[in-house]
Design an enzyme around this catalytic site. Structure first.
Site, PDB file in Angstrom:
ATOM      1  N   LYS A 193       0.850  -1.192   0.000  1.00 43.47           N
ATOM      2  CA  LYS A 193       0.000   0.000   0.000  1.00 43.47           C
ATOM      3  C   LYS A 193       0.887   1.244   0.000  1.00 43.47           C
ATOM      4  O   LYS A 193       1.875   1.307   0.742  1.00 43.47           O
ATOM      5  CB  LYS A 193      -0.898  -0.033   1.234  1.00 43.47           C
ATOM      6  CG  LYS A 193      -1.932   1.089   1.318  1.00 43.47           C
ATOM      7  CD  LYS A 193      -2.811   0.894   2.548  1.00 43.47           C
ATOM      8  CE  LYS A 193      -3.865   1.973   2.684  1.00 43.47           C
ATOM      9  NZ  LYS A 193      -4.743   1.752   3.860  1.00 43.47           N
ATOM     10  N   SER A 213      -9.718  -0.518   7.176  1.00 40.64           N
ATOM     11  CA  SER A 213      -9.119  -0.516   5.844  1.00 40.64           C
ATOM     12  C   SER A 213      -8.431  -1.825   5.480  1.00 40.64           C
ATOM     13  O   SER A 213      -8.185  -2.083   4.301  1.00 40.64           O
ATOM     14  CB  SER A 213      -8.096   0.624   5.740  1.00 40.64           C
ATOM     15  OG  SER A 213      -8.723   1.871   5.909  1.00 40.64           O
ATOM     16  N   SER A 226      -9.462   1.625   3.007  1.00 43.59           N
ATOM     17  CA  SER A 226      -8.683   2.427   2.091  1.00 43.59           C
ATOM     18  C   SER A 226      -7.654   1.621   1.309  1.00 43.59           C
ATOM     19  O   SER A 226      -7.090   2.102   0.322  1.00 43.59           O
ATOM     20  CB  SER A 226      -7.959   3.534   2.874  1.00 43.59           C
ATOM     21  OG  SER A 226      -7.052   2.999   3.824  1.00 43.59           O
TER      22      SER A 226
END
Length: 594
Positions: free
Chosen positions: A72, A170, A146
């Site tokens: 990420k 997330s 997210s």
């Protein structure tokens, strides 16, 4: 070149060790299949950047030798831009985040940085200038955020695992929406050094994978106390494990926000959990919902502002408008409000922990609805808030969590469930999760590959003693509580070899059996026993409770394994009732009740 798409970690390692593939050729081939126009990616490593890693790759015996993964883009990879999905924020770190460094040292290879809701603020996967990440099953639906790109890359089999982050869900919502595993650890189990903060006191690095077994492998490599991270914690020595018949607390009258398919999928999932052998009890989730509201309705918004305040002071106009509007609410809260919020958090967390004491874990829908991208565009704040119904409170309450695939909805979308347990019960969650995936047998992600068979570990974990119990310590018997109090793990029910004889000892309270090995040439029988793994730290206190003429020795099982177990002095069975023919203590107790 053999297609590696959809491979698990074990498949990658097996292919390398059998020389079915070459590490350099396989990873360059994989890189060539990654599409720079795919919104799951913000940055794909160049040929030279990939070679730079391969040139420093160590021994083929490394636990993740040559295994590719995605990161990420709020987690630092040395020499690769970190954007947090905000181009104006971009910087190039000189050092790897601690988690990345540990994975590289284990032989894993970074393939690229993945898309996210900007500054990890959102659960939808649409708040990024690099594009909305579509759901891997139906492109009109959200991927979840997210950690949107990390979830999508794993679900489509591009990499066997990826790193995300989790502050409010997330690391779980993308798993639930894409039919994969999302491991959200106990806070502080994985270092967050080198991670762009969202709410630093709550942030966790999370793991996405196709299987729980793979997530557990990765977790074992990146978990470590990190003195450079003020929120890092040393793991508790003795985790709690689920009961032989797990008891899960589920929300009373869950809200589905009009998503009838989600409601029906939840009902099907609950039926499967019960068929698996778990007990489901309804709980009032009012304290959970109250705590969840503090995350965006309380002073923790100011903690998000603390993470990016300097950037916002200079370049707020460069931010996503929804993300900016959320973080700007920090001005509504004072330092006094922050303390009041923390007091309220502590009170609610204690209430939740008290409520959870009566169950092994909470069982919740990972998300109560699955919206389309158009739904989110029409009402970005409210829809995002709905997705956090069962995720927002978890880090505030200091819990561990594991998002698992459950069922496919009637409309063809995945529906996931999440187990939530107190801090440091990560191993209990993983143990259940591996068995659950073996039970439901859904294809992995959206790869259509079958779930590999889970083979239980035949040896006790490190720092545990495998113990065979034969009488009053069996499940449901009066002294089983002594094992539960010491957080012992139920392993299986099995049999001794046929060399043993069983006796009902006289004048014992509660009634106890005596198990002895027969003399050479003397007939015996296979006697039913239960195997439990007892933490080494508590094994001594358990043994201290065993009265004469009983003791602990070494038993031989039917399959030839040798384990510690209850034995009895031979003299004590003289004149005792020989109950060997009954095959076990339960049958004898039942005979007394007739």
């Amino acid at each position: 070149m053999t297609s590696t798409l959809g491979w698990t970690i074990s498949e990658w390692l097996s292919a390398y060790r059998s020389q079915a593939i070459n590490v350099r050729a396989a990873l360059h081939s994989l890189r060539a299949q990654l599409n720079a126009n795919d919104p799951a990616w913000i940055y794909i490593l160049s040929v030279d950047e990939l070679d730079e890693q391969l040139n420093t790759l160590g021994s083929s015996d490394l636990p993740l030798y040559g295994v590719p993964f995605a990161v990420k883009d709020n987690i630092d990879v040395a020499g690769i831009p970190t954007t947090a999905a905000c181009p104006a924020f971009t910087y190039i770190p000189s050092k790897d985040a601690t988690t990345i460094a540990r994975l590289k040292a284990a032989g894993a290879i970074v393939m690229g940085k993945t898309n996210l809701d900007q500054f990890a603020t959102g659960l939808v996967g649409t708040r990024s200038p690099y594009g909305a990440v579509p759901n891997s099953f139906k492109a009109d639906y959200v991927s979840g955020g997210s950690s949107s790109g990390s979830g999508s890359a794993v679900a489509r089999g591009l990499v066997p695992f990826s790193l995300g982050t989790d502050t409010a869900g997330s690391g779980r919502v993308p798993a639930g929406f894409n039919n994969i595993v999302g491991l959200k650890p106990t806070k502080g189990r994985f270092s967050t050094t080198g991670v762009v903060p969202a709410c630093r006191s709550l942030d966790c690095v999370s793991i996405f994978s196709l299987t729980v077994a793979d997530a557990e492998i990765v977790a074992g490599i990146i978990e470590a106390f990190d003195a450079t991270d003020g929120f890092s914690r040393k793991a508790a020595r003795t985790p709690t494990y689920f009961s032989p018949k797990p008891r899960f607390g589920v929300p009373l009258n869950p809200e589905w926000f009009g998503d009838e398919s989600a409601k029906l999928a939840w009902e099907k999932a609950i039926a499967q959990v019960q068929a698996f052998g778990a007990e489901v009890v309804q709980l009032d989730f009012t304290p959970m919902f109250s705590l969840a509201q503090l995350l965006y309705g309380g002073a923790w918004v100011a903690e998000r502002h603390a993470a990016v305040s300097e950037f916002m002071a200079e370049q707020a106009d460069a931010m996503n408008t929804v993300v900016r509007s959320i973080i700007e609410k920090a001005t509504n809260f004072s330092a006094t409000d922050a303390y009041r919020s923390e007091y309220r958090r502590a009170d609610l967390a204690r209430e939740i922990q008290t409520l959870m004491a009566d169950v092994d874990a909470l069982l919740v829908p990972t998300s109560p609805r699955h919206p389309t991208i158009a739904d989110v565009d029409a009402d970005p704040i409210a829809v995002n808030s709905q997705l956090g119904t069962y995720t927002n409170f978890v880090n505030l309450a200091d819990c561990s969590a594991l998002a698992l695939p459950a069922v496919m909805r009637a409309d063809g979308l995945p529906f996931g469930i999440t187990l939530i347990a107190p801090a440091w019960q990560d191993a209990a969650l993983a143990a259940f999760g591996k068995q659950w995936q073996n039970f439901i047998q859904l294809p992995l992600g959206n790869t259509q590959k079958p779930t590999p068979e889970f083979i239980p570990n035949t040896a006790a974990p490190a720092d545990y003693v495998r113990l065979a119990v034969v009488g009053a310590h069996l499940t449901g018997m009066p002294l089983n509580i002594q094992l539960q109090e010491r957080k012992a793990i139920f392993v299986e029910s099995t049999f001794t070899s046929n060399a043993y004889r069983l006796f009902a000892l006289p004048n014992t309270t509660p009634p106890k059996p005596g198990l002895i090995r027969g003399k050479t040439g003397e007939s015996g029988a296979e006697i039913i026993v239960e195997l439990w793994d007892v933490p080494l730290d508590t094994f001594g206190s358990f043994v201290a409770l065993i009265p004469a003429p009983l003791g602990i020795g070494t038993l031989t099982l039917k399959d030839g394994r040798e384990v510690k177990g209850f034995i009895c002095e031979g003299a004590a069975v003289e004149g005792a009732a020989d109950i060997t023919h009954m095959g076990g203590w339960r049958a004898y107790i039942k005979s007394l009740q007739k």
